[in-house]
Design an enzyme around this catalytic site. Structure first.
Site, PDB file in Angstrom:
ATOM      1  N   TYR A  56      16.090  26.974  21.078  1.00  0.00           N
ATOM      2  CA  TYR A  56      15.068  26.627  22.080  1.00  0.00           C
ATOM      3  C   TYR A  56      13.660  26.688  21.488  1.00  0.00           C
ATOM      4  CZ  TYR A  56      18.708  26.203  25.502  1.00  0.00           C
ATOM      5  OH  TYR A  56      19.822  25.739  26.166  1.00  0.00           O
ATOM      6  N   ASN A  92      15.375  17.742  33.120  1.00  0.00           N
ATOM      7  CA  ASN A  92      14.759  17.936  31.804  1.00  0.00           C
ATOM      8  C   ASN A  92      13.980  19.245  31.745  1.00  0.00           C
ATOM      9  OD1 ASN A  92      15.812  15.415  31.366  1.00  0.00           O
ATOM     10  ND2 ASN A  92      13.858  14.350  31.637  1.00  0.00           N
ATOM     11  N   VAL A  93      14.037  19.885  30.592  1.00  0.00           N
ATOM     12  CA  VAL A  93      13.300  21.140  30.394  1.00  0.00           C
ATOM     13  C   VAL A  93      11.998  20.890  29.632  1.00  0.00           C
ATOM     14  CG1 VAL A  93      15.392  22.538  30.542  1.00  0.00           C
ATOM     15  CG2 VAL A  93      14.668  21.658  28.304  1.00  0.00           C
ATOM     16  N   HIS A 109      16.729  22.683  36.037  1.00  0.00           N
ATOM     17  CA  HIS A 109      17.402  23.360  34.919  1.00  0.00           C
ATOM     18  C   HIS A 109      16.430  24.195  34.085  1.00  0.00           C
ATOM     19  CE1 HIS A 109      20.881  20.220  35.087  1.00  0.00           C
ATOM     20  NE2 HIS A 109      20.985  21.139  36.020  1.00  0.00           N
ATOM     21  N   CYS A 117      11.721  37.432  31.720  1.00  0.00           N
ATOM     22  CA  CYS A 117      11.903  38.800  31.215  1.00  0.00           C
ATOM     23  C   CYS A 117      13.043  39.483  31.970  1.00  0.00           C
ATOM     24  CB  CYS A 117      10.620  39.623  31.396  1.00  0.00           C
ATOM     25  SG  CYS A 117      10.807  41.334  30.870  1.00  0.00           S
ATOM     26  N   LEU A 203      19.788   2.985  30.976  1.00  0.00           N
ATOM     27  CA  LEU A 203      20.007   2.084  29.837  1.00  0.00           C
ATOM     28  C   LEU A 203      21.444   1.569  29.853  1.00  0.00           C
ATOM     29  CD1 LEU A 203      18.437   1.016  27.370  1.00  0.00           C
ATOM     30  CD2 LEU A 203      19.420   2.913  26.038  1.00  0.00           C
TER      31      LEU A 203
HETATM   32  C1  BV8 Z   1      26.858  25.457  38.023  1.00  0.00           C
HETATM   33  C2  BV8 Z   1      19.490  23.011  30.468  1.00  0.00           C
HETATM   34  C3  BV8 Z   1      27.540  27.030  39.737  1.00  0.00           C
HETATM   35  C4  BV8 Z   1      19.878  23.458  29.105  1.00  0.00           C
HETATM   36  C5  BV8 Z   1      21.466  21.901  31.376  1.00  0.00           C
HETATM   37  C6  BV8 Z   1      32.110  20.060  39.016  1.00  0.00           C
HETATM   38  C7  BV8 Z   1      32.934  19.314  38.225  1.00  0.00           C
HETATM   39  C8  BV8 Z   1      33.013  19.594  36.830  1.00  0.00           C
HETATM   40  C9  BV8 Z   1      32.249  20.601  36.223  1.00  0.00           C
HETATM   41  C10 BV8 Z   1      31.423  21.330  37.016  1.00  0.00           C
HETATM   42  C11 BV8 Z   1      31.366  21.075  38.396  1.00  0.00           C
HETATM   43  N1  BV8 Z   1      30.478  21.957  38.922  1.00  0.00           N
HETATM   44  C12 BV8 Z   1      29.982  22.747  37.918  1.00  0.00           C
HETATM   45  C13 BV8 Z   1      30.552  22.376  36.741  1.00  0.00           C
HETATM   46  C14 BV8 Z   1      30.275  22.984  35.432  1.00  0.00           C
HETATM   47  C15 BV8 Z   1      29.014  22.423  34.755  1.00  0.00           C
HETATM   48  C16 BV8 Z   1      29.202  20.950  34.465  1.00  0.00           C
HETATM   49  O1  BV8 Z   1      28.728  20.096  35.173  1.00  0.00           O
HETATM   50  N2  BV8 Z   1      29.875  20.709  33.331  1.00  0.00           N
HETATM   51  C17 BV8 Z   1      30.006  19.298  32.883  1.00  0.00           C
HETATM   52  C18 BV8 Z   1      29.750  19.253  31.382  1.00  0.00           C
HETATM   53  C19 BV8 Z   1      31.346  18.757  33.258  1.00  0.00           C
HETATM   54  N3  BV8 Z   1      27.824  22.628  35.576  1.00  0.00           N
HETATM   55  C20 BV8 Z   1      27.216  23.851  35.494  1.00  0.00           C
HETATM   56  O2  BV8 Z   1      27.601  24.776  34.806  1.00  0.00           O
HETATM   57  C21 BV8 Z   1      25.952  24.010  36.336  1.00  0.00           C
HETATM   58  N4  BV8 Z   1      25.968  25.252  37.038  1.00  0.00           N
HETATM   59  O3  BV8 Z   1      27.674  24.640  38.343  1.00  0.00           O
HETATM   60  O4  BV8 Z   1      26.676  26.706  38.639  1.00  0.00           O
HETATM   61  C22 BV8 Z   1      27.155  26.208  40.956  1.00  0.00           C
HETATM   62  C23 BV8 Z   1      28.101  25.759  41.815  1.00  0.00           C
HETATM   63  C24 BV8 Z   1      27.754  25.041  42.971  1.00  0.00           C
HETATM   64  C25 BV8 Z   1      26.448  24.684  43.253  1.00  0.00           C
HETATM   65  C26 BV8 Z   1      25.535  25.131  42.375  1.00  0.00           C
HETATM   66  C27 BV8 Z   1      25.869  25.855  41.197  1.00  0.00           C
HETATM   67  C28 BV8 Z   1      24.686  24.121  35.453  1.00  0.00           C
HETATM   68  C29 BV8 Z   1      24.479  22.919  34.657  1.00  0.00           C
HETATM   69  C30 BV8 Z   1      23.104  22.972  33.965  1.00  0.00           C
HETATM   70  C31 BV8 Z   1      23.240  23.225  32.473  1.00  0.00           C
HETATM   71  N5  BV8 Z   1      21.947  23.060  31.800  1.00  0.00           N
HETATM   72  N6  BV8 Z   1      20.228  21.789  30.795  1.00  0.00           N
HETATM   73  C32 BV8 Z   1      19.170  22.685  28.034  1.00  0.00           C
HETATM   74  O5  BV8 Z   1      18.522  21.669  28.317  1.00  0.00           O
HETATM   75  O6  BV8 Z   1      19.282  23.137  26.891  1.00  0.00           O
HETATM   76  S1  BV8 Z   1      22.409  20.472  31.612  1.00  0.00           S
HETATM   77  C33 BV8 Z   1      21.722  19.277  30.532  1.00  0.00           C
HETATM   78  O7  BV8 Z   1      22.755  18.358  30.309  1.00  0.00           O
HETATM   79  C34 BV8 Z   1      20.572  18.470  31.091  1.00  0.00           C
HETATM   80  O8  BV8 Z   1      19.681  19.245  31.837  1.00  0.00           O
HETATM   81  C35 BV8 Z   1      21.315  17.440  31.936  1.00  0.00           C
HETATM   82  O9  BV8 Z   1      21.635  17.992  33.182  1.00  0.00           O
HETATM   83  C36 BV8 Z   1      22.578  17.240  31.137  1.00  0.00           C
HETATM   84  C37 BV8 Z   1      22.422  16.080  30.221  1.00  0.00           C
HETATM   85  O10 BV8 Z   1      22.530  14.953  30.960  1.00  0.00           O
HETATM   86  P1  BV8 Z   1      21.385  13.800  30.919  1.00  0.00           P
HETATM   87  O11 BV8 Z   1      20.053  14.399  31.157  1.00  0.00           O
HETATM   88  O12 BV8 Z   1      21.880  12.751  31.807  1.00  0.00           O
HETATM   89  O13 BV8 Z   1      21.380  13.332  29.378  1.00  0.00           O
HETATM   90  P2  BV8 Z   1      22.516  12.476  28.599  1.00  0.00           P
HETATM   91  O14 BV8 Z   1      22.112  12.496  27.191  1.00  0.00           O
HETATM   92  O15 BV8 Z   1      23.861  12.927  29.010  1.00  0.00           O
HETATM   93  O16 BV8 Z   1      22.349  10.970  29.181  1.00  0.00           O
HETATM   94  C38 BV8 Z   1      21.151  10.269  28.959  1.00  0.00           C
HETATM   95  C39 BV8 Z   1      21.263   8.998  29.818  1.00  0.00           C
HETATM   96  O17 BV8 Z   1      20.021   8.299  29.705  1.00  0.00           O
HETATM   97  C40 BV8 Z   1      22.379   8.061  29.358  1.00  0.00           C
HETATM   98  O18 BV8 Z   1      23.078   7.600  30.524  1.00  0.00           O
HETATM   99  C41 BV8 Z   1      21.621   6.902  28.684  1.00  0.00           C
HETATM  100  O19 BV8 Z   1      22.236   5.665  28.953  1.00  0.00           O
HETATM  101  C42 BV8 Z   1      20.279   6.939  29.394  1.00  0.00           C
HETATM  102  N7  BV8 Z   1      19.149   6.494  28.568  1.00  0.00           N
HETATM  103  C43 BV8 Z   1      18.942   6.712  27.224  1.00  0.00           C
HETATM  104  N8  BV8 Z   1      17.744   6.169  26.859  1.00  0.00           N
HETATM  105  C44 BV8 Z   1      17.207   5.603  27.990  1.00  0.00           C
HETATM  106  C45 BV8 Z   1      18.089   5.835  29.078  1.00  0.00           C
HETATM  107  N9  BV8 Z   1      17.857   5.398  30.334  1.00  0.00           N
HETATM  108  C46 BV8 Z   1      16.680   4.714  30.533  1.00  0.00           C
HETATM  109  N10 BV8 Z   1      15.761   4.491  29.538  1.00  0.00           N
HETATM  110  C47 BV8 Z   1      15.997   4.894  28.258  1.00  0.00           C
HETATM  111  N11 BV8 Z   1      15.090   4.645  27.304  1.00  0.00           N
END
Ligand code: BV8
Length: 235
Positions: A56, A92-93, A109, A117, A203
């Site tokens: 980070y 986004n962070v 997020h 802390c 995209l």
């Molecule tokens: C939780 C911070 C309990 C860290 C992040 C249900 C089903 C399955 C799994 C789960 C479920 N519920 C919960 C889960 C588990 C898990 C989860 O979802 N796992 C996934 C992998 C299956 N979720 C959790 O653990 C969450 N917490 O559930 O707690 C709870 C229960 C009920 C209600 C509330 C809570 C916590 C998840 C958060 C984790 N932290 N970020 C850090 O940044 O280091 S997640 C992190 O990944 C991001 O913040 C974001 O959320 C995700 C990434 O996704 P995107 O931002 O979409 O990025 P990505 O690269 O994937 O895609 C980019 C897109 O942009 C592409 O589509 C591309 O085509 C497009 N693009 C690219 N360039 C462009 C563009 N578009 C336009 N213009 C461009 N130029």
């Protein structure tokens, strides 16, 4: 777009891609060379806090070299001029929405420029390297700071406020997200359940594209300014 008053906008890494911020699902699927479970889980932090802090710290340092792009700027203009309710929810962070001037903004997020802390529970603006175990700006105790980031398995921030806004919005817009991570990926279905119109700008097709009334494929830097101008023309 007829009688649109309340808008919820969800953004992901794609909106910051044109600013030079890496998205998540890189070609190698890795997060900047790391397995997600090695850097973005409470277990990883317990196992190897130094590696997680360095991960980070690197991303925080890179923020100094990037700028908001036309998509961030267009959303900030919409925030200033939209007379109805508007909530910009970002996954986004990075601080590019903040630096573009968005006010009605929520980092569900967490933020790279914030420290949490674990001794006093306080959160504080943070710059620099947390791997050096600095003192907490609030309680002055050393070695208890963690990134103010929501890791996998942790509850995202302000979920009540988000769910209330989704229940009251007329328009839900998703920009630059793959729809791979929950609960954010489920917002479009919630919005539709409450009768909102739904629009995606991305995209590539996302995992949630089928849930949107309309999907516009392309770069956020091109699509978002045109969409905002169109919306404000009809205000
Ligand atoms: C939780 C911070 C309990 C860290 C992040 C249900 C089903 C399955 C799994 C789960 C479920 N519920 C919960 C889960 C588990 C898990 C989860 O979802 N796992 C996934 C992998 C299956 N979720 C959790 O653990 C969450 N917490 O559930 O707690 C709870 C229960 C009920 C209600 C509330 C809570 C916590 C998840 C958060 C984790 N932290 N970020 C850090 O940044 O280091 S997640 C992190 O990944 C991001 O913040 C974001 O959320 C995700 C990434 O996704 P995107 O931002 O979409 O990025 P990505 O690269 O994937 O895609 C980019 C897109 O942009 C592409 O589509 C591309 O085509 C497009 N693009 C690219 N360039 C462009 C563009 N578009 C336009 N213009 C461009 N130029």
């Amino acid at each position: 777009m007829e009688n649109i008053n309340n808008i919820v906008i969800l953004t992901g890494a794609g909106i910051s891609a044109e600013s030079g911020v890496a998205t998540f699902r890189g070609p190698d699927g890795l997060w900047e060379g790391h397995r997600v479970e090695d850097v973005a889980t409470p277990e990883a932090f317990a196992r190897d806090p130094d590696m997680v802090q360095k991960f980070y710290d690197e991303r925080r340092a890179k923020l100094d070299a990037v700028q908001p792009n036309p998509a961030h700027q267009a959303l900030a203009e919409l925030d200033q001029k939209w007379p109805g309710d508007l909530l910009l929810v970002t996954q986004n962070v990075d601080d590019l929405h903040d630096r573009a001037g968005s006010q009605r903004l929520l980092h569900m997020h967490g933020e790279l420029r914030s420290a949490w802390c674990l001794a006093c529970g306080e959160r504080s603006p943070f710059a620099g390297k947390m791997a050096l175990d600095p003192a907490c700006p609030k309680c002055d105790q050393f070695g208890h700071l963690r990134p103010d980031i929501v890791w996998f398995g942790e509850m995202p921030y302000q979920m009540e406020r988000i769910e209330l806004a989704l229940a009251q919005c007329d328009l839900f817009v998703s920009i630059g997200t793959s729809g791979a991570v929950y609960p954010a990926a489920g917002f479009v279905q919630s919005a539709r359940h409450y009768g909102a119109r739904t629009l995606e700008m991305n995209l590539d097709p996302s995992e949630g594209s089928l849930y949107f009334h309309e999907s516009r494929m392309g770069k956020a830097g091109d699509l978002v300014p045109v969409w905002v101008e169109d919306l404000l023309t009809n205000v």
